[in-house]
Write a protein that holds these residues in place. Structure first.
Motif, PDB file in Angstrom:
ATOM      1  N   LYS A   9       0.896  -0.983   0.030  1.00 20.20           N
ATOM      2  CA  LYS A   9       0.031   0.072  -0.202  1.00 20.20           C
ATOM      3  C   LYS A   9       0.849   1.163   0.120  1.00 20.20           C
ATOM      4  O   LYS A   9       0.785   2.382  -0.153  1.00 20.20           O
ATOM      5  N   LEU A  13       0.444   3.935  -2.966  1.00 16.66           N
ATOM      6  CA  LEU A  13       0.483   5.314  -2.878  1.00 16.66           C
ATOM      7  C   LEU A  13       1.902   6.100  -3.334  1.00 16.66           C
ATOM      8  O   LEU A  13       1.388   7.102  -3.811  1.00 16.66           O
ATOM      9  N   THR A  80      -3.983   1.885  -5.041  1.00 15.05           N
ATOM     10  CA  THR A  80      -5.074   3.442  -4.446  1.00 15.05           C
ATOM     11  C   THR A  80      -5.146   4.192  -5.111  1.00 15.05           C
ATOM     12  O   THR A  80      -4.689   4.091  -6.580  1.00 15.05           O
ATOM     13  N   SER A  88      -9.852   9.776  -2.296  1.00 11.35           N
ATOM     14  CA  SER A  88     -10.134   8.288  -2.737  1.00 11.35           C
ATOM     15  C   SER A  88     -11.165   8.030  -3.289  1.00 11.35           C
ATOM     16  O   SER A  88     -12.450   8.512  -2.357  1.00 11.35           O
ATOM     17  N   TYR A 113      -8.149  -2.913  -3.315  1.00  7.34           N
ATOM     18  CA  TYR A 113      -8.653  -1.464  -3.393  1.00  7.34           C
ATOM     19  C   TYR A 113      -9.529  -0.921  -2.273  1.00  7.34           C
ATOM     20  O   TYR A 113      -9.625  -1.482  -1.463  1.00  7.34           O
ATOM     21  N   GLU A 114      -9.529   0.577  -2.189  1.00  7.47           N
ATOM     22  CA  GLU A 114     -10.319   1.237  -1.614  1.00  7.47           C
ATOM     23  C   GLU A 114     -11.984   1.214  -1.782  1.00  7.47           C
ATOM     24  O   GLU A 114     -12.852   1.427  -2.660  1.00  7.47           O
ATOM     25  N   LYS A 118     -13.507   4.211   2.432  1.00  3.45           N
ATOM     26  CA  LYS A 118     -11.590   4.474   2.058  1.00  3.45           C
ATOM     27  C   LYS A 118     -11.566   3.509   3.232  1.00  3.45           C
ATOM     28  O   LYS A 118     -10.386   3.290   3.417  1.00  3.45           O
ATOM     29  N   ASP A 120     -10.327  -0.440   2.791  1.00  2.83           N
ATOM     30  CA  ASP A 120      -9.272  -1.294   1.943  1.00  2.83           C
ATOM     31  C   ASP A 120     -10.268  -2.585   1.889  1.00  2.83           C
ATOM     32  O   ASP A 120     -11.022  -3.793   2.754  1.00  2.83           O
TER      33      ASP A 120
END
Ligand SMILES: [Zn+2]
Length: 135
Positions: A9, A13, A80, A88, A113-114, A118, A120
């Motif tokens: 992650k 990012l 992300t 996001s 994925y998000e 928000k 995971d």
């Protein structure tokens, strides 16, 4: 979250900041871990001819194939995203990426994925694309 997932992650990012997304202002980063234990990253690269745009997931997979060759197997994919306000949005892999991930995944490969709040979201390959195209 496993330490490798946390690392993925962080890398997703970081690479997201490299995205070329002047048309959508929507940056995406992806980090993948292969069966060989290597990590690769990719960001979205848009094009004025929209159909030529490549998603972060497929960019990362291309990096992995270029290094490990055609026997590369995906164990984990972390994605992300951020819009122009730095937020996001709920965003799972697009259909094209699902099929490309499936090409190199096994049924239990994990994809994160998000989600809406928000959080995971983690699913297996079978959950992400239950009836992928195969010969
Ligand atoms: Zn995609």
């Amino acid at each position: 979250m496993q330490s490798t997932t946390k690392e993925l992650k962080e890398k997703a990012l970081a690479v997201m900041d490299q995205a070329y997304s002047p048309y959508s202002n929507f940056s995406v980063g992806a980090a993948i871990r292969t069966k060989a234990g290597n990590i690769y990253t990719g960001c979205n690269v848009e094009n004025v001819s929209f159909g030529l745009t490549i998603c972060a997931e497929r960019n990362a997979i291309a990096q992995a194939i270029a290094t490990e060759g055609p026997t590369m197997v995906l164990e984990e994919v972390v994605i992300t995203n951020r819009n122009s306000e730095g937020d996001s949005i709920p965003c799972s892999p697009c259909g094209a990426c699902r099929q490309v991930i499936a090409e190199f995944a096994h049924s239990e490969t994990q994809i994160q994925y998000e989600g809406k709040n928000k959080e995971d979201v983690r699913v297996s390959m079978t959950e992400l694309l239950p009836d992928s195209f195969r010969f």
